[in-house]
Write a protein that holds these residues in place. Structure first.
Motif, PDB file in Angstrom:
ATOM      1  N   VAL A 212      34.836   2.138  52.499  1.00 30.77           N
ATOM      2  CA  VAL A 212      35.671   3.573  52.612  1.00 30.77           C
ATOM      3  C   VAL A 212      35.084   4.588  53.673  1.00 30.77           C
ATOM      4  N   GLY A 213      33.756   4.819  53.439  1.00 24.61           N
ATOM      5  CA  GLY A 213      33.086   5.754  54.556  1.00 24.61           C
ATOM      6  C   GLY A 213      32.255   6.624  53.951  1.00 24.61           C
ATOM      7  N   GLY A 214      32.012   7.663  54.434  1.00 25.55           N
ATOM      8  CA  GLY A 214      30.953   8.621  54.141  1.00 25.55           C
ATOM      9  C   GLY A 214      31.675   9.689  53.239  1.00 25.55           C
ATOM     10  N   THR A 215      30.919  11.082  53.098  1.00 24.20           N
ATOM     11  CA  THR A 215      31.539  11.901  52.353  1.00 24.20           C
ATOM     12  C   THR A 215      32.924  12.550  53.031  1.00 24.20           C
ATOM     13  N   ASN A 216      32.674  12.837  54.302  1.00 27.28           N
ATOM     14  CA  ASN A 216      33.756  13.508  55.106  1.00 27.28           C
ATOM     15  C   ASN A 216      35.088  12.449  54.804  1.00 27.28           C
ATOM     16  N   ARG A 217      35.036  11.188  55.043  1.00 32.38           N
ATOM     17  CA  ARG A 217      36.256  10.257  54.790  1.00 32.38           C
ATOM     18  C   ARG A 217      36.730  10.303  53.243  1.00 32.38           C
ATOM     19  N   VAL A 218      35.782  10.230  52.124  1.00 34.07           N
ATOM     20  CA  VAL A 218      36.137  10.322  50.676  1.00 34.07           C
ATOM     21  C   VAL A 218      36.837  11.701  50.408  1.00 34.07           C
ATOM     22  N   MET A 219      36.290  12.781  50.992  1.00 33.65           N
ATOM     23  CA  MET A 219      37.019  14.111  50.706  1.00 33.65           C
ATOM     24  C   MET A 219      38.213  14.042  51.476  1.00 33.65           C
ATOM     25  N   ALA A 220      38.335  13.570  52.817  1.00 36.01           N
ATOM     26  CA  ALA A 220      39.624  13.632  53.322  1.00 36.01           C
ATOM     27  C   ALA A 220      40.805  12.969  52.551  1.00 36.01           C
ATOM     28  N   LEU A 221      40.217  11.769  52.201  1.00 38.22           N
ATOM     29  CA  LEU A 221      41.324  10.916  51.223  1.00 38.22           C
ATOM     30  C   LEU A 221      41.708  11.410  50.005  1.00 38.22           C
ATOM     31  N   HIS A 222      40.761  12.035  49.321  1.00 32.49           N
ATOM     32  CA  HIS A 222      41.131  12.728  48.120  1.00 32.49           C
ATOM     33  C   HIS A 222      42.077  13.902  48.246  1.00 32.49           C
ATOM     34  N   LEU A 223      41.600  14.541  49.212  1.00 24.58           N
ATOM     35  CA  LEU A 223      42.755  15.911  49.634  1.00 24.58           C
ATOM     36  C   LEU A 223      44.242  15.360  49.853  1.00 24.58           C
ATOM     37  N   ALA A 224      44.272  14.166  50.674  1.00 25.15           N
ATOM     38  CA  ALA A 224      45.447  13.532  51.137  1.00 25.15           C
ATOM     39  C   ALA A 224      46.059  12.672  49.834  1.00 25.15           C
ATOM     40  N   GLY A 225      45.478  12.677  48.728  1.00 29.85           N
ATOM     41  CA  GLY A 225      46.021  12.134  47.670  1.00 29.85           C
ATOM     42  C   GLY A 225      46.106  10.609  47.763  1.00 29.85           C
ATOM     43  N   GLU A 226      45.172   9.985  48.457  1.00 29.20           N
ATOM     44  CA  GLU A 226      44.928   8.731  48.754  1.00 29.20           C
ATOM     45  C   GLU A 226      44.086   8.148  48.005  1.00 29.20           C
ATOM     46  N   LEU A 227      42.888   8.639  47.432  1.00 31.40           N
ATOM     47  CA  LEU A 227      42.036   8.331  46.861  1.00 31.40           C
ATOM     48  C   LEU A 227      42.006   7.443  45.695  1.00 31.40           C
ATOM     49  N   VAL A 228      42.963   8.128  44.859  1.00 25.73           N
ATOM     50  CA  VAL A 228      43.117   7.621  43.319  1.00 25.73           C
ATOM     51  C   VAL A 228      43.907   6.579  43.420  1.00 25.73           C
ATOM     52  N   PRO A 229      45.121   6.442  44.270  1.00 32.56           N
ATOM     53  CA  PRO A 229      45.770   5.395  44.178  1.00 32.56           C
ATOM     54  C   PRO A 229      44.860   4.106  44.818  1.00 32.56           C
ATOM     55  N   MET A 230      43.997   4.172  45.762  1.00 36.73           N
ATOM     56  CA  MET A 230      43.117   3.299  46.125  1.00 36.73           C
ATOM     57  C   MET A 230      42.248   2.760  45.047  1.00 36.73           C
ATOM     58  N   LEU A 231      41.553   3.726  44.309  1.00 39.85           N
ATOM     59  CA  LEU A 231      40.683   3.471  43.118  1.00 39.85           C
ATOM     60  C   LEU A 231      41.465   2.718  42.169  1.00 39.85           C
ATOM     61  N   LYS A 232      42.740   3.040  42.105  1.00 36.63           N
ATOM     62  CA  LYS A 232      43.613   2.546  41.196  1.00 36.63           C
ATOM     63  C   LYS A 232      43.728   0.986  41.345  1.00 36.63           C
ATOM     64  N   ARG A 233      44.121   0.685  42.689  1.00 35.90           N
ATOM     65  CA  ARG A 233      44.342  -0.803  43.313  1.00 35.90           C
ATOM     66  C   ARG A 233      43.255  -1.644  43.214  1.00 35.90           C
ATOM     67  N   ALA A 234      42.058  -0.909  43.479  1.00 38.02           N
ATOM     68  CA  ALA A 234      40.840  -1.689  43.065  1.00 38.02           C
ATOM     69  C   ALA A 234      40.399  -2.109  41.576  1.00 38.02           C
ATOM     70  N   GLY A 235      41.150  -1.228  40.825  1.00 42.63           N
ATOM     71  CA  GLY A 235      40.882  -1.550  39.302  1.00 42.63           C
ATOM     72  C   GLY A 235      39.782  -0.719  38.883  1.00 42.63           C
ATOM     73  N   ALA A 236      39.507   0.395  39.687  1.00 42.57           N
ATOM     74  CA  ALA A 236      38.337   1.427  39.327  1.00 42.57           C
ATOM     75  C   ALA A 236      39.140   2.306  38.305  1.00 42.57           C
ATOM     76  N   LEU A 237      40.127   2.469  38.212  1.00 39.45           N
ATOM     77  CA  LEU A 237      40.791   3.523  37.468  1.00 39.45           C
ATOM     78  C   LEU A 237      42.233   2.804  36.532  1.00 39.45           C
ATOM     79  N   TRP A 238      42.238   3.205  35.590  1.00 45.65           N
ATOM     80  CA  TRP A 238      43.489   2.828  34.836  1.00 45.65           C
ATOM     81  C   TRP A 238      44.335   4.310  34.582  1.00 45.65           C
ATOM     82  N   LEU A 239      45.703   4.082  34.488  1.00 49.55           N
ATOM     83  CA  LEU A 239      46.437   5.178  34.452  1.00 49.55           C
ATOM     84  C   LEU A 239      46.279   6.296  35.664  1.00 49.55           C
TER      85      LEU A 239
END
Lengths: 481, 101
Positions: B74-101
């Motif tokens: 995914v990337g480094g801190t920058n990328r992760v933070m940007a993704l999270h603020l864009a609301g894309e990190l959680v969906p990505m985590l869900k898709r990978a099965g790292a999160l449920w709900l």
């Protein structure tokens, strides 16, 4: 101009505005010939003209002072009467920045004998003497001005010396010499005024520079004298550069805000408004670029926040505003919003909060690590043994600090970009206006706070310079009214 | 070397490479933890760190933390933070099965 009457003014009521250290307010009892001869009335005519017109109300009060002073201020007497000489019509008022100047006085025929005595000396020497005495008695920081006036006076003296018989100057004559002299008076007066203006500007800019230097010194002091020579100067010059660039950015930003405001008021079509909004966003990107560069060069400067106004510093989080707080403030301001937008903004706020929390935790770990390093070895016994080692370790850890400030700025930037994405063009414009105004108010609060009237405590070493600075402008502003 | 990284990265839905004493790594793992992710954290030594930096981030910025989700970088801190603020990190985590709900 009133030069036409200058030759005879001594016989009239005359102001004795004796700026620049002429503490005796002199009446003009001297016979006309004398003081013109001696003092180059033109020189003082210029001074007189430049200075007198904001103190007409002091005329009456000056009478007593003039009598009080005259006895011990013979040279001043001559000088003063020269200023008294020029009664003029009302030239435009000049800047009254020297409220402590002695007052004008109606002429009191007392100094005549003294001056006459002087006048019997050889023309050149007496003129020079009185001038030098006058200038040497300057008090306050106006020696500069005096020397300038000296130059004028010496110019005038040369001119005076060339004119043949001064005894011709009686009454209102319009002989060629008088005319020429009056013209020279005018010229000298004009030059005086210009020099005065330049001097004032110099003073003001020096004052600003001094305040800035004091700030820099305090900042450098707080950064730790430990840094020694070269690094310290590097960081402070980088810091000064950043401060300057930031100030420029603020100016620019102010203009964009005005533009946004105007665009909203006239209901600019969305296409045009979008361009302005996008530009504003880009402008913010520039700020973050600036700060990122600064973080690499001197992260302490950013993180201590001395580049921001005090009120902003109060709310500082990792070198800037806290995004989730900003969003909290913005949400109610942006009504009406669609439900989807509200959800989007709330999610953004929550994400930002989580990210901020994570960064804060990371920073906390850095603090702890640094503290452990600083206390490494013994602080008491053989403290010197471990000193350099610990310092080296700490320096390595400090470099991580940059990363945090840069990440925090990254959060801020992302927040702005996300808001831009969620909102319509018009809403985004209003959003930027709100952010701009909020910070504006914080800055205004800081200024008001700094310039609030209060007692100046000389004993308070840390602040007294700034306090004095802060109080003075206020006083000067109002003295003109 | 990179095969080892790839292998480790696919062992779990979320894998983070860190370095000891790296406080930013702590921040990223704290964020993931906050989100309810159970990430595998591997400390890398100097050499591996340099490799990571070269391969993953193209030399710009710090090599760690390096975050892999679903075996993909995914990337480094920058990328992760940007993704999270864009609301894309959680969906990505869900898709990978790292999160449920």
């Amino acid at each position: 101009m009133g030069e036409t009457s200058s030759s005879s003014s001594h016989s009239r009521q005359d102001p004795c505005v004796l700026g620049y250290g002429f503490h005796g307010a002199m009446g003009n009892s001297i016979s006309p010939a004398n003081f013109f001869d001696q003092e180059g009335a033109t020189y003082f005519g210029g001074l007189e003209e430049a200075l007198m017109h904001h103190t007409p109300r002091r005329t009456e009060q000056a009478t007593t002072t003039s009598t009080a002073h005259h006895g011990d201020t013979t040279p001043f007497a001559t000088a003063a009467t020269a200023t008294a000489a020029t009664a003029t019509a009302r030239p435009p008022p000049t800047l009254d920045i020297f409220p402590s100047w002695p007052m004008r006085s109606p002429h009191t025929p007392k100094e005549g004998s003294n001056v006459t005595a002087d006048s019997t000396d050889s023309e050149g020497s007496s003129k020079n003497n009185s001038d030098h005495k006058a200038s040497s008695d300057q008090q306050g920081g106006v020696a500069n001005m005096t020397s300038q006036f000296d130059q004028i006076s010496q110019e005038q003296h040369k001119t005076m010396a060339t004119s043949s018989t001064h005894s011709e100057r009686t009454g209102k004559t319009l002989d060629p010499k008088t005319i020429r002299r009056l013209a020279q008076n005018r010229e000298a007066a004009r030059k005086s005024r210009l020099r005065k203006k330049a001097y004032i500007q110099q003073l003001e800019s020096s004052k600003l520079k001094l305040a800035q230097m004091e700030q820099d010194i305090q900042r450098a002091r707080s950064q730790g004298l430990l840094l020694g020579g070269a690094p310290c100067s590097n960081s402070s010059s980088g810091a000064a550069m950043f401060d300057m660039e930031h100030a420029r950015w603020l100016d620019d930003h102010g203009r964009r805000i005005v533009e946004l405001h105007g665009a909203l008021q006239v209901h600019l079509p969305d296409g045009d408004l979008r361009a302005i909004v996008d530009n504003t966003l880009t402008h913010y990107d520039e700020l973050f670029r600036l700060k990122a560069a600064m973080a690499k060069s001197d992260v302490f400067h950013l993180i201590t926040g001395v580049w921001a106004s005090p009120a902003e510093q109060c709310f500082l989080w990792m070198g800037g505003f806290r995004p989730s707080d900003m969003l909290k403030t913005l949400l109610p301001q942006l009504d009406p919003l669609t439900e989807q937008q509200v959800i989007g903004i709330c999610n953004l706020q929550q994400s930002s909060q989580q990210a901020e929390e994570a960064l804060s935790q990371g920073l906390e770990q850095l603090h702890q690590s640094l503290a452990d390093t600083m206390a490494g070895g013994s602080l008491i016994d053989d403290a010197n043994m471990s000193f350099m080692g610990q310092m080296a370790l700490a320096l390595g850890k400090l470099s991580n600090l940059e990363g945090f400030v840069i990440q925090a700025d990254n959060l801020r930037q992302q927040t702005l970009h996300q808001m831009h994405r969620i909102l319509t063009v018009r809403q985004a414009a209003r959003c930027f206006l709100a952010i701009g105004e909020y910070h504006n108010r914080l800055r205004a609060l800081s200024s008001l706070w700094a310039s609030r009237p209060r007692e100046i405590q000389v004993a308070d070493e840390g602040n007294c310079g700034e306090l004095r600075m802060a109080a003075e402008p206020l006083r000067n502003q109002f003295s003109a009214f | 070397m990179m095969e080892r990284v790839a292998k480790l990265a696919s062992e779990r839905a979320v894998v983070v490479f860190t370095a000891s004493g790296c406080c930013m790594c702590h921040a990223v793992t704290a964020l993931l933890g906050d989100l309810g992710v159970s990430a595998a954290v591997h400390e890398v030594d100097g050499d591996m760190e340099r490799e990571l930096a070269g391969r993953l981030i193209g030399g710009r910025g710090p090599a760690v933390p390096a975050v892999f989700v679903g075996g993909e970088l995914v990337g480094g801190t920058n990328r992760v933070m940007a993704l999270h603020l864009a609301g894309e990190l959680v969906p990505m985590l869900k898709r990978a099965g790292a999160l449920w709900l």
